[in-house]
Design a protein around this motif. Structure first.
Motif, PDB file in Angstrom:
ATOM      1  N   VAL A 184       0.869  -1.177   0.000  1.00  0.00           N
ATOM      2  CA  VAL A 184       0.000   0.000   0.000  1.00  0.00           C
ATOM      3  C   VAL A 184       0.905   1.227   0.000  1.00  0.00           C
ATOM      4  CG1 VAL A 184      -1.840   1.261   1.196  1.00  0.00           C
ATOM      5  CG2 VAL A 184      -1.761  -1.238   1.326  1.00  0.00           C
ATOM      6  N   ARG A 185       0.582   2.186  -0.859  1.00  0.00           N
ATOM      7  CA  ARG A 185       1.419   3.395  -0.982  1.00  0.00           C
ATOM      8  C   ARG A 185       0.598   4.665  -0.790  1.00  0.00           C
ATOM      9  NH1 ARG A 185       6.246   1.917  -3.628  1.00  0.00           N
ATOM     10  NH2 ARG A 185       6.080  -0.100  -4.668  1.00  0.00           N
ATOM     11  N   ASN A 186       1.093   5.534   0.079  1.00  0.00           N
ATOM     12  CA  ASN A 186       0.495   6.859   0.272  1.00  0.00           C
ATOM     13  C   ASN A 186       1.303   7.947  -0.423  1.00  0.00           C
ATOM     14  OD1 ASN A 186      -1.718   6.104   2.062  1.00  0.00           O
ATOM     15  ND2 ASN A 186      -0.087   5.525   3.484  1.00  0.00           N
ATOM     16  N   GLY A 243      10.741   4.769  -3.784  1.00  0.00           N
ATOM     17  CA  GLY A 243      11.138   3.375  -4.006  1.00  0.00           C
ATOM     18  C   GLY A 243      10.845   2.909  -5.422  1.00  0.00           C
ATOM     19  N   SER A 244      10.429   1.631  -5.536  1.00  0.00           N
ATOM     20  CA  SER A 244      10.363   0.997  -6.857  1.00  0.00           C
ATOM     21  C   SER A 244       9.393   1.684  -7.817  1.00  0.00           C
ATOM     22  CB  SER A 244      10.017  -0.482  -6.711  1.00  0.00           C
ATOM     23  OG  SER A 244       8.705  -0.637  -6.214  1.00  0.00           O
ATOM     24  N   ILE A 245       8.314   2.266  -7.291  1.00  0.00           N
ATOM     25  CA  ILE A 245       7.305   2.843  -8.196  1.00  0.00           C
ATOM     26  C   ILE A 245       7.836   4.086  -8.918  1.00  0.00           C
ATOM     27  CG2 ILE A 245       6.137   4.350  -6.494  1.00  0.00           C
ATOM     28  CD1 ILE A 245       3.476   3.349  -7.887  1.00  0.00           C
ATOM     29  N   VAL A 300       4.563   6.112   4.790  1.00  0.00           N
ATOM     30  CA  VAL A 300       4.764   6.369   3.361  1.00  0.00           C
ATOM     31  C   VAL A 300       4.240   5.213   2.517  1.00  0.00           C
ATOM     32  CG1 VAL A 300       6.540   6.729   1.589  1.00  0.00           C
ATOM     33  CG2 VAL A 300       6.722   7.868   3.821  1.00  0.00           C
ATOM     34  N   ASP A 301       4.692   4.002   2.846  1.00  0.00           N
ATOM     35  CA  ASP A 301       4.209   2.786   2.178  1.00  0.00           C
ATOM     36  C   ASP A 301       4.552   1.591   3.061  1.00  0.00           C
ATOM     37  OD1 ASP A 301       6.920   2.113   1.693  1.00  0.00           O
ATOM     38  OD2 ASP A 301       6.879   2.981  -0.304  1.00  0.00           O
ATOM     39  N   PHE A 302       3.969   0.449   2.748  1.00  0.00           N
ATOM     40  CA  PHE A 302       4.266  -0.751   3.538  1.00  0.00           C
ATOM     41  C   PHE A 302       3.823  -1.986   2.781  1.00  0.00           C
ATOM     42  CE2 PHE A 302       0.120   0.863   4.786  1.00  0.00           C
ATOM     43  CZ  PHE A 302      -0.689  -0.259   4.756  1.00  0.00           C
TER      44      PHE A 302
HETATM   45  N1  UDP Z   1       8.677  -4.213   0.995  1.00  0.00           N
HETATM   46  C1  UDP Z   1       8.905  -5.288   1.841  1.00  0.00           C
HETATM   47  N2  UDP Z   1       9.415  -6.432   1.329  1.00  0.00           N
HETATM   48  C2  UDP Z   1       9.717  -6.584   0.020  1.00  0.00           C
HETATM   49  C3  UDP Z   1       9.488  -5.494  -0.841  1.00  0.00           C
HETATM   50  C4  UDP Z   1       8.966  -4.323  -0.339  1.00  0.00           C
HETATM   51  O1  UDP Z   1       8.636  -5.209   3.033  1.00  0.00           O
HETATM   52  O2  UDP Z   1      10.176  -7.664  -0.380  1.00  0.00           O
HETATM   53  C5  UDP Z   1       8.111  -2.962   1.535  1.00  0.00           C
HETATM   54  C6  UDP Z   1       9.152  -1.860   1.557  1.00  0.00           C
HETATM   55  O3  UDP Z   1       9.782  -1.799   2.819  1.00  0.00           O
HETATM   56  C7  UDP Z   1       8.314  -0.622   1.331  1.00  0.00           C
HETATM   57  C8  UDP Z   1       7.145  -1.116   0.466  1.00  0.00           C
HETATM   58  O4  UDP Z   1       7.089  -2.515   0.664  1.00  0.00           O
HETATM   59  O5  UDP Z   1       7.796  -0.147   2.566  1.00  0.00           O
HETATM   60  C9  UDP Z   1       7.267  -0.787  -1.001  1.00  0.00           C
HETATM   61  O6  UDP Z   1       8.512  -1.211  -1.469  1.00  0.00           O
HETATM   62  P1  UDP Z   1       9.016  -0.926  -2.976  1.00  0.00           P
HETATM   63  O7  UDP Z   1       8.133  -1.656  -3.918  1.00  0.00           O
HETATM   64  O8  UDP Z   1       9.167   0.540  -3.169  1.00  0.00           O
HETATM   65  O9  UDP Z   1      10.375  -1.689  -3.062  1.00  0.00           O
HETATM   66  P2  UDP Z   1      11.873  -1.276  -2.889  1.00  0.00           P
HETATM   67  O10 UDP Z   1      12.015   0.124  -3.358  1.00  0.00           O
HETATM   68  O11 UDP Z   1      12.113  -1.468  -1.411  1.00  0.00           O
HETATM   69  O12 UDP Z   1      12.542  -2.289  -3.746  1.00  0.00           O
END
Ligand code: UDP
Length: 236
Positions: free
Chosen positions: A92-94, A98-100, A173-175
């Protein structure tokens, strides 16, 4: 209480107990990032994640979100209900980070209102690829109704935790969440909610209070996890 090691993951060990439907989660001091490519051990990390996750699951249960969490057993161990995990990472993202930001070229800190929900297929060998609902139906045994239930719980967790974190001067922020089915087949929240699985920013300074300090090598993991636990414990 603990009988035998059932499974060992990157951050936790799972043990069977005398009761077939109860498990012990033992939180390790290891931190990993980039699907295990970066690794380190931090004294006390297991304790922080155990206590923070226990606190948040208890808070969520009091606010109508059922989870596998039963009770804290020690600094690093907790008793949980056994569930069959649905192999989805529900993010969930607010705020965009990160990846998005990389994947979609969205500007850092763009506000998502309503919050965004994403599914990732939990499969290390594939690096947990992002998937849509149809893929989730194909790749897991979750039904349409269960995916709806999961999305509704994910939004509820976001709503409840966003207001809670706001009271301790933290931006959620997200989780990432994981869900399982209990022995009655009901969907319940499982795994953990901690600074390993959330992005938490100080409300005023936007300083990172989560695993990003380790991922990016920008700060001391124990110091920021301690900040989160202290702020939680100060709430009465
Ligand atoms: N996250 C996680 N485990 C994973 C991938 C992501 O707990 O294997 C959590 C991460 O800590 C963040 C959110 O999910 O709070 C979104 O992560 P994102 O997709 O932006 O991935 P990242 O940038 O960490 O690769």
């Amino acid at each position: 209480m603990k009988k035998q090691l059932l499974y060992e993951g990157k951050a936790k060990q799972v043990y069977t107990t005398d009761q077939s439907d109860l498990l012990v989660l033992s939180y390790k001091n290891e931190a990993t990032a980039f699907n295990g490519k970066k690794k380190a051990s931090f004294n006390g990390k297991g304790r922080y994640n155990n206590l923070i996750s226990a606190y948040l699951f208890t808070y969520l249960a009091d606010h109508g979100v059922p989870s596998h969490f039963k009770q804290t057993l020690s600094d690093t161990e907790q008793l949980v209900q056994q569930t069959t995990i649905i192999p989805l990472e529900v993010v969930v993202r607010n705020l965009a980070t990160g990846s998005i930001v990389k994947r979609l070229g969205i500007e850092e800190k763009t506000v998502f209102d309503p919050p965004l929900i994403e599914f990732y297929f939990k499969e290390d060998a594939l690096d947990d690829p992002i998937i849509n609902d149809q893929h989730a139906l194909l790749l897991t045994d979750a039904t349409v109704e269960e995916l709806d239930q999961i999305k509704s719980y994910a939004l509820k967790v976001n709503h409840v935790l966003q207001s809670f974190f706001d009271t301790i001067e933290v931006k959620l922020v997200d989780f990432k969440l994981e869900f399982g089915r209990d022995r009655l087949g009901e969907i319940v929240l499982a795994d953990e909610i901690s600074p390993d699985t959330c992005r938490l920013w100080d409300k005023t300074t936007e300083a990172k209070l989560d695993k990003d300090v380790f991922r990016q090598g920008t700060g001391d993991l124990i110091t920021v996890y301690d900040t989160i636990l202290k702020r939680l414990e100060a709430v009465k």
